[in-house]
Design an enzyme around this catalytic site. Structure first.
Site, PDB file in Angstrom:
ATOM      1  N   GLY A  37     -30.536 -57.403  -5.264  1.00 19.99           N
ATOM      2  CA  GLY A  37     -30.193 -58.650  -4.572  1.00 19.99           C
ATOM      3  C   GLY A  37     -28.908 -59.250  -5.124  1.00 19.99           C
ATOM      4  CE  LYS A  87     -50.546 -60.473   1.294  1.00 18.38           C
ATOM      5  NZ  LYS A  87     -50.593 -59.344   2.222  1.00 18.38           N
ATOM      6  CE1 TYR A 134     -37.794 -68.646  -3.214  1.00 16.13           C
ATOM      7  CE2 TYR A 134     -37.260 -70.975  -3.365  1.00 16.13           C
ATOM      8  CZ  TYR A 134     -37.012 -69.671  -3.723  1.00 16.13           C
ATOM      9  OH  TYR A 134     -35.975 -69.372  -4.585  1.00 16.13           O
ATOM     10  CG  PHE A 166     -37.865 -58.424   2.289  1.00 14.62           C
ATOM     11  CD1 PHE A 166     -37.972 -58.131   3.645  1.00 14.62           C
ATOM     12  CD2 PHE A 166     -38.047 -59.744   1.890  1.00 14.62           C
ATOM     13  CE1 PHE A 166     -38.255 -59.136   4.578  1.00 14.62           C
ATOM     14  CE2 PHE A 166     -38.330 -60.746   2.814  1.00 14.62           C
ATOM     15  CZ  PHE A 166     -38.430 -60.443   4.158  1.00 14.62           C
TER      16      PHE A 166
HETATM   17  P1  NAD Z   1     -31.885 -62.114  -2.950  1.00 20.16           P
HETATM   18  O1  NAD Z   1     -32.711 -62.215  -1.722  1.00 20.16           O
HETATM   19  O2  NAD Z   1     -30.467 -61.667  -2.811  1.00 20.16           O
HETATM   20  O3  NAD Z   1     -32.576 -61.154  -4.016  1.00 20.16           O
HETATM   21  C1  NAD Z   1     -33.969 -60.975  -4.110  1.00 20.16           C
HETATM   22  C2  NAD Z   1     -34.243 -59.503  -4.305  1.00 20.16           C
HETATM   23  O4  NAD Z   1     -35.661 -59.301  -4.425  1.00 20.16           O
HETATM   24  C3  NAD Z   1     -33.790 -58.648  -3.106  1.00 20.16           C
HETATM   25  O5  NAD Z   1     -33.040 -57.550  -3.564  1.00 20.16           O
HETATM   26  C4  NAD Z   1     -35.083 -58.223  -2.467  1.00 20.16           C
HETATM   27  O6  NAD Z   1     -34.983 -56.990  -1.766  1.00 20.16           O
HETATM   28  C5  NAD Z   1     -36.022 -58.159  -3.650  1.00 20.16           C
HETATM   29  N1  NAD Z   1     -37.430 -58.283  -3.294  1.00 20.16           N
HETATM   30  C6  NAD Z   1     -37.997 -59.175  -2.464  1.00 20.16           C
HETATM   31  N2  NAD Z   1     -39.331 -58.974  -2.384  1.00 20.16           N
HETATM   32  C7  NAD Z   1     -39.600 -57.922  -3.228  1.00 20.16           C
HETATM   33  C8  NAD Z   1     -40.793 -57.238  -3.576  1.00 20.16           C
HETATM   34  N3  NAD Z   1     -41.970 -57.586  -3.066  1.00 20.16           N
HETATM   35  N4  NAD Z   1     -40.706 -56.222  -4.472  1.00 20.16           N
HETATM   36  C9  NAD Z   1     -39.503 -55.851  -4.983  1.00 20.16           C
HETATM   37  N5  NAD Z   1     -38.353 -56.452  -4.671  1.00 20.16           N
HETATM   38  C10 NAD Z   1     -38.405 -57.482  -3.791  1.00 20.16           C
HETATM   39  O7  NAD Z   1     -31.948 -63.523  -3.676  1.00 20.16           O
HETATM   40  P2  NAD Z   1     -31.178 -64.073  -4.953  1.00 20.16           P
HETATM   41  O8  NAD Z   1     -30.392 -65.228  -4.527  1.00 20.16           O
HETATM   42  O9  NAD Z   1     -30.519 -62.970  -5.679  1.00 20.16           O
HETATM   43  O10 NAD Z   1     -32.394 -64.619  -5.821  1.00 20.16           O
HETATM   44  C11 NAD Z   1     -32.915 -63.913  -6.929  1.00 20.16           C
HETATM   45  C12 NAD Z   1     -34.011 -64.736  -7.585  1.00 20.16           C
HETATM   46  O11 NAD Z   1     -33.487 -65.969  -8.046  1.00 20.16           O
HETATM   47  C13 NAD Z   1     -35.170 -65.064  -6.637  1.00 20.16           C
HETATM   48  O12 NAD Z   1     -36.387 -64.967  -7.345  1.00 20.16           O
HETATM   49  C14 NAD Z   1     -34.902 -66.492  -6.250  1.00 20.16           C
HETATM   50  O13 NAD Z   1     -36.085 -67.168  -5.920  1.00 20.16           O
HETATM   51  C15 NAD Z   1     -34.251 -67.039  -7.500  1.00 20.16           C
HETATM   52  N6  NAD Z   1     -33.391 -68.187  -7.192  1.00 20.16           N
HETATM   53  C16 NAD Z   1     -32.170 -68.004  -6.577  1.00 20.16           C
HETATM   54  C17 NAD Z   1     -31.399 -69.118  -6.261  1.00 20.16           C
HETATM   55  C18 NAD Z   1     -30.055 -68.980  -5.593  1.00 20.16           C
HETATM   56  O14 NAD Z   1     -29.430 -70.002  -5.287  1.00 20.16           O
HETATM   57  N7  NAD Z   1     -29.535 -67.795  -5.362  1.00 20.16           N
HETATM   58  C19 NAD Z   1     -31.860 -70.403  -6.568  1.00 20.16           C
HETATM   59  C20 NAD Z   1     -33.111 -70.540  -7.165  1.00 20.16           C
HETATM   60  C21 NAD Z   1     -33.854 -69.427  -7.481  1.00 20.16           C
END
Ligand code: NAD
Ligand code: UDP
Ligand code: UDP
Length: 318
Positions: free
Chosen positions: A18, A97, A151, A42
């Site tokens: 991600g 989940k 979420y 995903f």
């Molecule tokens: P993103 O959607 O780019 O990355 C999330 C990654 O998790 C993706 O690569 C996705 O394919 C993978 N993923 C989702 N469900 C999965 C599963 N069941 N099993 C394995 N992989 C799975 O989002 P991001 O911005 O990179 O966020 C990363 C983390 O940081 C997340 O947990 C998010 O909640 C947290 N976060 C991000 C922000 C932000 O502003 N970017 C803010 C608060 C929290």
């Protein structure tokens, strides 16, 4: 005694394909770690990690963390979870989940292999906050049955699980409450405000302001966030967090739109669209704890980070 995380450790990053995870992996590899990236793709993309495939210290495993995972590593960063509202609302049951069952599996793994585990929690645990700026001691104002609840409540429950595994099983935990983060490798269609505005400005389309644009957010450049995550993982024994990680400089959404138009040099016009329900009216981290415990604060101002982000989105258009 604090650990040295820069000595060829084997590190698991869930959600590593991600936006944030791929930047974190770049930094861990550069510091000499071996990295196992676990992701079900995903919302992530192979393109985010394509440059790593020839690196002998990097390994990718396609796996959904809602199912058990048996691997041997020295530290775990648990980032797997869709993060943008349109992605996490696409299949809200799956979002809860991955937040809850994914956390249980990763905590079970951490317990068995006695590895420290960092949770990517979120400022969404504060909901639509009545305390401003938000400190870690604030319990939040969260709707348990709204469209953002899968979420927000999923992440709150994950925090509960982290602290119960810590108290009950002595698992070494580090909980980061991440505020809005932006930068290259954001998904161009993830619906988040920075990616939307930049893509709209580059295409000369209308900039969609939800509500009157007076709601605020504080935007952290991804390099600063990754630095904070690595410092938190390496923090003193017994420091669990939760610890806010975000940029405390607050902007209205209208100010962001005007800045993006100016920086892109776009002729886009601002248009108003309905405000989604439960959209927080204000958000700004109090980062005193991160300053004290991690000696961390963001270094990249919005203009500088936006310039790099705009450059990235331009390359996607070519
Ligand atoms: P993103 O959607 O780019 O990355 C999330 C990654 O998790 C993706 O690569 C996705 O394919 C993978 N993923 C989702 N469900 C999965 C599963 N069941 N099993 C394995 N992989 C799975 O989002 P991001 O911005 O990179 O966020 C990363 C983390 O940081 C997340 O947990 C998010 O909640 C947290 N976060 C991000 C922000 C932000 O502003 N970017 C803010 C608060 C929290
Ligand atoms: N688990 C895992 N990998 C491991 C150890 C455990 O995925 O290396 C999963 C396991 O399948 C279980 C969850 O983590 O569903 C919680 O594990 P825990 O040991 O806490 O609970 P229990 O197995 O006793 O239910
Ligand atoms: N937003 C907006 N136009 C857009 C996308 C988002 O005005 O095209 C607003 C949204 O309503 C919210 C803020 O920008 O008030 C941040 O939205 P985002 O989805 O990036 O993150 P979050 O709401 O989770 O902080």
């Amino acid at each position: 005694m604090s650990r040295d995380y820069f000595s060829n450790r084997r590190v698991l990053v869930t959600g590593g394909a991600g936006f944030v995870g791929s930047h974190l992996i770049d930094r861990l590899l550069a510091a000499g770690d071996e990295v196992l990236c676990v992701d079900n793709l995903f919302t992530g993309a192979k393109a985010n990690i394509a440059h790593l495939h020839d690196n002998p210290r990097f390994e990718f495993m396609r796996h959904d963390i809602c199912f058990p995972l048996f691997v041997e590593v020295d530290a775990i960063y648990n980032l797997a979870c869709p993060a943008s509202p349109i992605h996490y609302q696409h299949d809200p049951v799956q979002t809860t989940k991955v937040s809850v069952m994914g956390a249980i599996n990763m905590l079970g793994l951490a317990k068995r292999i006695k590895a420290p585990i960092l949770q990517a929690s979120t400022s969404e645990v504060y909901g639509d906050p009545e305390q401003h700026p938000q400190t870690e001691s604030y319990w939040g104002n969260v709707n348990p049955i709204g469209i953002r609840s899968c979420y927000d409540e999923g992440k709150r429950c994950a925090e509960t699980l982290f602290f119960d595994y810590h108290r009950q099983n002595n698992v070494e935990i580090k909980v980061a409450r991440i505020f809005n983060t932006y930068g290259p490798r954001m998904h161009p269609a993830d619906g988040r405000v920075v990616s939307n505005f930049v893509m709209q400005a580059l295409r000369g389309e209308d900039i969609t302001i939800y509500g009157d644009g007076s709601q605020t957010r504080s935007f952290c450049y991804v390099d600063d966030l990754v630095d904070g995550l690595i410092r938190l993982m390496g923090s003193r024994d017994g420091f669990t967090g939760p610890c806010n990680l975000g940029n405390p400089v607050e902007f209205t959404i209208r100010e962001l739109a005007e800045l993006v138009i100016e920086m892109v040099g776009s002729k886009s016009k601002l248009v108003q669209e309905p405000l989604p329900s439960d959209d927080p009216t204000q958000r700004k981290p109090d980062i005193s704890l991160a300053k004290k415990e991690l000696d961390w604060e963001p270094a990249v101002p919005l203009r500088e980070g936006l310039a790099k982000t705009i450059d990235y989105f331009r390359t996607l258009q070519n």
